[in-house]
Design a protein around this motif. Structure first.
Motif, short mmCIF file in Angstrom:
data_model
loop_
_atom_site.label_atom_id
_atom_site.label_comp_id
_atom_site.label_asym_id
_atom_site.label_seq_id
_atom_site.Cartn_x
_atom_site.Cartn_y
_atom_site.Cartn_z
N VAL A 280 0.67 -1.03 0.02
CA VAL A 280 0.12 -0.17 -0.06
C VAL A 280 0.76 1.22 0.40
O VAL A 280 1.33 1.71 1.09
N ILE A 307 -0.21 -3.21 -5.75
CA ILE A 307 -0.03 -2.51 -5.81
C ILE A 307 -1.31 -1.78 -4.72
O ILE A 307 -1.99 -1.22 -5.34
N ALA A 308 -1.79 -1.23 -3.89
CA ALA A 308 -2.69 -0.74 -3.58
C ALA A 308 -2.24 1.20 -3.61
O ALA A 308 -1.70 1.09 -2.74
N VAL A 309 -3.09 1.81 -3.01
CA VAL A 309 -2.92 3.51 -3.17
C VAL A 309 -4.39 4.28 -2.11
O VAL A 309 -5.46 3.76 -2.37
N GLU A 340 -2.47 1.44 -12.93
CA GLU A 340 -1.82 1.06 -11.16
C GLU A 340 -2.44 1.36 -11.10
O GLU A 340 -3.17 0.58 -9.70
N GLY A 344 -4.41 -0.21 -8.28
CA GLY A 344 -4.59 0.48 -6.47
C GLY A 344 -6.26 1.13 -5.78
O GLY A 344 -5.99 0.66 -4.82
N THR A 345 -6.93 1.83 -5.96
CA THR A 345 -8.15 1.94 -5.61
C THR A 345 -9.12 0.78 -5.48
O THR A 345 -11.01 1.62 -4.85
N HIS A 348 -6.64 -3.62 -5.47
CA HIS A 348 -5.57 -4.55 -4.92
C HIS A 348 -6.26 -3.60 -3.67
O HIS A 348 -5.43 -4.56 -2.45
#
Length: 400
Positions: A280, A307-309, A340, A344-345, A348
């Motif tokens: 994250v 990959i997360a955000v 990505e 990521g939101t 992930h």
């Protein structure tokens, strides 16, 4: 509530096909709160054709967004110390003046549940207004058993008074308060409090801050052992300010996520990839703290780490309540691609909360949490700065 959404592109955010899982002219059928069919509009099965239709008139449909790392419940603010730092005050000078995490601790302890809820809701409402349908909330500012539990009760109440799903994390291993020694705090507050809060139904996951100024990897191992004994998943603030062994630790426990990761190594990324632990990234904290080291995105890609955000919304290092801006920051500061950043939101971020089987993509059987945007291309959600194109949000198929 039953319905069908038609009339625009649908970014399903599923893997293995078109970028963004994109259907240029898609349809989403839902009922009883879940998605029942997704595909090209021209192939909509006849069994759904009689349902109420929502024509989005060319707008983009995506999964509702997920903010998988926040500290959104807290008392007070730290605008004064922000100003002090910009005027040249050192971290030590700010602390001597009563700033830092102890300032938030005092304000959080002084506030009752109603006051904490009232202060958190405007921040939550900003996220909801940007299409967020699921929100993670941590404790970590009360630093006593009673005050940590109070924070998580407020987090639960957010999900009762707002149309958003709330997932909680026990983060008593955030800092040591001044009135108790370190060993006693770990045993009597972090570990004993975890068991009590879990018994009260307040804890969905266990988190910690593994850093030289916080808790060591050995100390966090004790916390994780207790979490495992209680059947709770783990995650960790890791490698933010230095390399402290946190990423490898959480991977060893098969943890949900390691968060921040500015000092991640290739070996850490390999361990996370093997364990299925999500990275994250939190560009709001990187930006606010004006850090020099950035997460090694190339290593994460190389070892196929999801990959997360997230916003990391907190009063000190990331006073950010815009997940759309966090996506833009992740792209501009960390060089994530727009695909990505959106994954990521959505996909992930769901995995980082252990909810990948329920939300994060538009697929049959998942919750009908959707966002409709006044844009044509998914990349536009990441490209714009300070602009919110949300047209509609549906949670469980219900407009909200």
């Amino acid at each position: 509530m039953d319905g069908v959404i038609v009339g625009g592109p649908v970014a399903t955010m599923t893997e293995g096909g078109e970028r963004y899982g994109l259907l240029p002219d898609g349809a989403v059928a839902f009922g009883d709160g879940v998605i029942q069919w997704v595909g090209p509009a021209a192939e909509l099965p006849s069994e759904y054709s009689g349902r109420p239709l929502t024509d989005v008139a060319g707008r983009l449909v995506t999964p509702a967004l997920i903010d998988c790392h926040t500290h959104i419940v807290f008392g007070g603010d730290r605008a004064g110390e922000f100003e002090m730092r910009l005027e040249g005050a050192s971290y030590e000078a700010v602390a001597r003046a009563g700033g830092g995490i102890l300032s938030t601790m005092r304000a959080t302890r002084e506030a009752d549940e109603d006051a904490l809820l009232a202060s958190a809701l405007p921040r939550v409402d900003h996220l909801i207004a940007e299409g967020v349908g699921t929100l993670e909330v941590k404790s970590g500012y009360g630093l006593t058993v009673a005050h940590e539990a109070k924070m998580l009760r407020v987090a639960r109440r957010i999900g009762e008074v707002r149309p958003v799903r709330v997932v909680t994390s026990w983060l008593a291993a955030h800092a040591v308060p001044p009135e108790i020694d370190r060993a006693a705090y770990l045993e009597d507050v972090v570990l004993a409090g975890l068991a009590a809060a879990h018994a009260e139904g307040l804890v969905d996951a266990v988190d910690g801050f593994c850093e030289g100024i916080a808790f060591s990897a050995d100390e966090m191992s004790r916390v994780f052992d207790r979490a495992v004994a209680l059947g709770l998943p783990v995650k960790l603030h890791a490698e933010q300010l230095s390399h402290s062994g946190g990423a490898a630790l959480v991977a060893r426990y098969g943890g949900l996520s390691a968060d921040h990761l500015e000092f991640l190594t290739d070996a850490d990324a390999a361990a996370m990839g093997a364990a299925g632990t999500v990275a994250v990234v939190l560009p709001g904290a990187y930006y606010t703290l004006r850090q020099d080291a950035a997460p090694d995105i190339a290593a994460l890609r190389r070892h196929r780490v999801p990959i997360a955000v997230a916003t990391d919304c907190n009063p000190g290092s990331s006073p950010l309540t815009s997940l759309l801006l966090a996506m833009n920051m992740a792209a501009t500061l960390f060089r994530l691609t727009p695909e990505e950043a959106l994954a990521g939101t959505t996909r992930h971020a769901a995995a980082a909360l252990g909810l990948g089987g329920d939300i994060g993509t538009l697929e049959s059987g998942k919750r009908a949490d959707l966002a409709v945007w006044s844009v044509r291309q998914p990349a536009e959600l990441v490209y714009r700065i300070g602009y919110n194109p949300l047209a509609q949000r549906l949670i469980g198929g219900v407009p909200s």
